[in-house]
Design an enzyme around this catalytic site. Structure first.
Site, PDB file in Angstrom:
ATOM      1  N   GLY A  74      -5.009  -2.677   9.045  1.00 37.25           N
ATOM      2  CA  GLY A  74      -5.490  -1.380   8.551  1.00 37.25           C
ATOM      3  C   GLY A  74      -5.111  -1.135   7.110  1.00 37.25           C
ATOM      4  NE  ARG A  82      -1.146  -3.225  -0.871  1.00 34.92           N
ATOM      5  CZ  ARG A  82      -0.730  -4.109  -1.738  1.00 34.92           C
ATOM      6  NH1 ARG A  82       0.112  -3.738  -2.683  1.00 34.92           N
ATOM      7  NH2 ARG A  82      -1.129  -5.350  -1.685  1.00 34.92           N
ATOM      8  CG  ASP A  91       6.370  -0.555  -0.904  1.00 28.09           C
ATOM      9  OD1 ASP A  91       5.172  -0.896  -0.792  1.00 28.09           O
ATOM     10  OD2 ASP A  91       7.096  -0.951  -1.830  1.00 28.09           O
ATOM     11  N   GLY A  92       3.605   0.847   1.078  1.00 27.21           N
ATOM     12  CA  GLY A  92       2.392   1.570   0.687  1.00 27.21           C
ATOM     13  C   GLY A  92       2.112   1.544  -0.799  1.00 27.21           C
ATOM     14  CG  ASP A 131      -6.822  -8.995   6.828  1.00 30.42           C
ATOM     15  OD1 ASP A 131      -6.743 -10.173   7.221  1.00 30.42           O
ATOM     16  OD2 ASP A 131      -6.033  -8.504   5.998  1.00 30.42           O
ATOM     17  CG  ASN A 132      -7.740 -10.017   2.566  1.00 36.18           C
ATOM     18  OD1 ASN A 132      -7.536  -8.819   2.738  1.00 36.18           O
ATOM     19  ND2 ASN A 132      -6.775 -10.878   2.334  1.00 36.18           N
ATOM     20  CG  ASP A 162      -8.231  -6.762  -0.008  1.00 33.69           C
ATOM     21  OD1 ASP A 162      -8.619  -5.719  -0.552  1.00 33.69           O
ATOM     22  OD2 ASP A 162      -7.670  -6.775   1.110  1.00 33.69           O
TER      23      ASP A 162
HETATM   24  P1  AMP Z   1      -3.194  -8.304   2.219  1.00 34.56           P
HETATM   25  O1  AMP Z   1      -2.454  -9.564   2.485  1.00 34.56           O
HETATM   26  O2  AMP Z   1      -2.919  -7.698   0.857  1.00 34.56           O
HETATM   27  O3  AMP Z   1      -4.648  -8.413   2.489  1.00 34.56           O
HETATM   28  O4  AMP Z   1      -2.621  -7.222   3.225  1.00 34.56           O
HETATM   29  C1  AMP Z   1      -2.638  -7.376   4.618  1.00 34.56           C
HETATM   30  C2  AMP Z   1      -2.273  -6.068   5.263  1.00 34.56           C
HETATM   31  O5  AMP Z   1      -1.001  -5.630   4.797  1.00 34.56           O
HETATM   32  C3  AMP Z   1      -3.211  -4.922   4.997  1.00 34.56           C
HETATM   33  O6  AMP Z   1      -3.231  -4.143   6.148  1.00 34.56           O
HETATM   34  C4  AMP Z   1      -2.555  -4.196   3.853  1.00 34.56           C
HETATM   35  O7  AMP Z   1      -2.934  -2.840   3.782  1.00 34.56           O
HETATM   36  C5  AMP Z   1      -1.094  -4.334   4.218  1.00 34.56           C
HETATM   37  N1  AMP Z   1      -0.207  -4.268   3.070  1.00 34.56           N
HETATM   38  C6  AMP Z   1      -0.054  -5.169   2.074  1.00 34.56           C
HETATM   39  N2  AMP Z   1       0.874  -4.757   1.194  1.00 34.56           N
HETATM   40  C7  AMP Z   1       1.333  -3.560   1.643  1.00 34.56           C
HETATM   41  C8  AMP Z   1       2.295  -2.621   1.174  1.00 34.56           C
HETATM   42  N3  AMP Z   1       3.006  -2.815   0.067  1.00 34.56           N
HETATM   43  N4  AMP Z   1       2.492  -1.503   1.914  1.00 34.56           N
HETATM   44  C9  AMP Z   1       1.803  -1.292   3.041  1.00 34.56           C
HETATM   45  N5  AMP Z   1       0.884  -2.128   3.530  1.00 34.56           N
HETATM   46  C10 AMP Z   1       0.650  -3.248   2.845  1.00 34.56           C
HETATM   47 MG    MG Z   2      -6.109  -7.248   2.258  1.00 33.32          MG
END
Ligand code: AMP
Ligand code: MG
Length: 510
Positions: free
Chosen positions: A101, A104, A142-143, A270-271, A280
């Site tokens: 989900g 952030r 941390d969002g 998810d990307n 992403d």
């Molecule tokens: P990503 O690898 O960037 O595609 O992220 C995978 C998942 O981790 C997604 O649900 C992102 O929203 C979540 N995510 C990545 N970095 C953060 C962060 N710093 N804080 C909260 N959620 C994160």
């Molecule tokens: Mg992502």
């Protein structure tokens, strides 16, 4: 430093969007207010992206930068349009990861397109801010997003768009001094990005995994109307049209990634955007020396997502999407047939792109072998992907003319192989009876001179972290005109990395 208290403030906002996503039902999203940034500063923006939303350049009015900074950091939003975060799941590195989900990201709403010519038939742009604090989907995160990764996402979005590759756009980047812990302490920033839809394969996987077939069907109808308004076919289930369109567009996207030498780095489901757009920007990279096994993502030790595997990973991801859509499809064979069509669509698109990169007109029986031999030559020499194609435009069809010096110099260890290949290439060019200058002009509109190489980005980020945004601005200017020749004082921006440049070391941490 504490996070500021969010303050919905209609009058202060520059953008007055609407929300429709919540109509899907409460199981699709959460409305956690964004956290904003303390003392947000509008650091860089794309005036061109602003025009897509009908927004004036923030430089046109001294009050605008502060209002942009407030709204696009998540510190202010119209009271009647609460930002929301969506839920999705996904496969990461080939393994089911369960619920993910928007951890952030906040969707701040949709805006009707201001310039239909720039919107390819889509009715509206979704506006999303990334890095404005925790949501119910943040898990351990941390969002936040750091300045480093926000600059990377901002510049890549604009660079890919100007290379002609479908991508989410970037509106602006708002920075702050809020400390954020990654491998070291960095500072927080928020990027605002735009797309007709931010739906991912993972949105469908989420509801399929839960057996929520009603929700899945609602999502398919919504997605079809939003993403492929012209593709709906009478009597065909929405899910089948969706799968076909997404497969076709993803095949074309991958052909473009391969052609410009773009490596996404984290092709988890998810990307993957349902629209077939690049989505992403994490540990992405552009090829320097041609190495088919190149990946910029240092945590991907098995090179699952390296350059040459990308198309087949895309097809794997499409199979996961098809699997999720099965409850809505007439039968599994229909799904398999659609996804199976990926290879042919991708292969034809890539062949067309490479044919254009070599400046070939029409098609001849020997073209696939000629292209293959060129790729093998590049790999044997580890020649620079971008420049070897760019310099190829200087070749002449005249069999007496020498190989252009600039090209010869790029193949010091493979001179014999280059000469042999060049003979074949020149003969092929001679048969298409087109003036050399006309072919060169065509090739220079296909083969960029400038790509966002890692060492340039790293330098711009180092400077920005010291408070100097000028290099980031320079890269944005160059990225907007990737096919133009550059003046002598900018030649270093189009050169391969210096031999002593540190190898890219990028993790998913951003
Ligand atoms: P990503 O690898 O960037 O595609 O992220 C995978 C998942 O981790 C997604 O649900 C992102 O929203 C979540 N995510 C990545 N970095 C953060 C962060 N710093 N804080 C909260 N959620 C994160
Ligand atoms: Mg992502």
């Amino acid at each position: 430093m504490r996070n500021p208290t969010p303050r919905p403030a209609p009058a202060a906002c520059v953008l007055h969007p609407v929300q429709t996503y919540h109509r899907l039902g409460p199981e699709f999203y959460a409305t956690t207010p964004p956290q904003g940034l303390p003392a947000p500063r509008l650091m860089i923006w794309s005036a061109e992206a602003a025009r897509l939303l009908g927004l004036p350049d923030p430089e046109s009015d001294p009050e605008l930068p502060a209002r942009w900074a407030a709204q696009f950091s998540g510190s202010a939003w119209p009271v009647d349009c609460p930002p929301l975060s969506t839920v999705y799941s996904g496969h990461q590195f080939g393994v089911w990861a369960g619920q993910l989900g928007d951890g952030r990201a906040h969707l701040i709403g949709e805006v009707a397109v201001a310039d239909p010519d720039q919107a390819a038939g889509y009715p509206s742009w979704e506006v999303q801010i990334k890095g404005a604090g925790r949501t119910p989907f943040s898990r351990m995160g941390d969002g936040r997003a750091v300045l480093r990764s926000s600059i990377r996402e901002f510049l890549a979005s604009e660079a890919m768009h100007h290379l002609g590759v479908p991508t989410t756009r970037a509106l602006c980047l708002v920075a702050s001094d809020l400390p954020v812990r990654r491998e070291s302490i960095e500072t927080a920033a928020v990027v605002t990005r735009l797309a007709p839809s931010f739906l991912r394969f993972g949105h469908f996987e989420h509801f399929a995994d839960r057996g929520a077939h009603d929700a899945l069907a609602r999502l398919a109808d919504y997605a079809l109307a939003r993403c492929f308004p012209d593709a709906a076919a009478a009597g065909e289930p929405a899910a089948l049209t969706l799968l076909r369109e997404t497969t076709r567009r993803t095949a074309h996207l991958l052909a473009q990634w391969q052609s410009v030498g773009f490596v996404h780095g984290v092709m988890n489901t998810d990307n993957m955007s349902l629209l077939g757009w690049t989505l992403d920007y994490g540990p992405y990279g552009f090829l320097n020396a041609y190495d088919p096994q190149y990946t910029p993502n240092t945590t991907d030790r098995n090179r699952r997502y390296c350059w040459y595997r990308q198309p087949w990973i895309a097809q794997w991801n499409l199979s996961a999407l098809a699997h999720a859509l099965l409850p809505l499809l007439p039968d599994a064979e229909a799904a398999a047939e659609v996804v199976g069509g990926f290879a042919e669509t991708f292969g034809a698109a890539l062949h067309a792109n490479l044919t254009a990169k070599l400046g070939l007109l029409g098609s001849e029986a020997g073209d696939p072998e000629l292209i293959q031999a060129w790729l093998e030559l590049l790999a044997a020499q580890r020649a620079d992907w971008t420049l070897s194609h760019r310099h190829l435009a200087q070749a002449t069809a005249d069999p007496q003319a020498p190989i252009p010096d600039v090209l010869q110099a790029m193949f010091p260890q493979t001179q014999t192989e280059l000469a042999a290949w060049f003979g074949r290439y020149r003969a092929r060019l001679a048969r298409q009876s087109e003036a050399d200058a006309a072919r060169a002009a065509r090739m220079n509109r296909t083969n960029p001179l400038f790509v966002l190489r890692h060492h340039l980005l790293q330098h711009a980020i180092d400077r920005a972290q010291d408070g100097d945004i000028s290099e980031t601005r320079t890269l944005l200017a160059l990225a907007r005109r990737p096919f133009d020749d550059v003046p002598p004082d900018r030649e270093r921006y189009v050169a391969p990395p210096p031999a002593d440049a540190p190898a890219p070391c990028l993790s998913c941490s951003s």
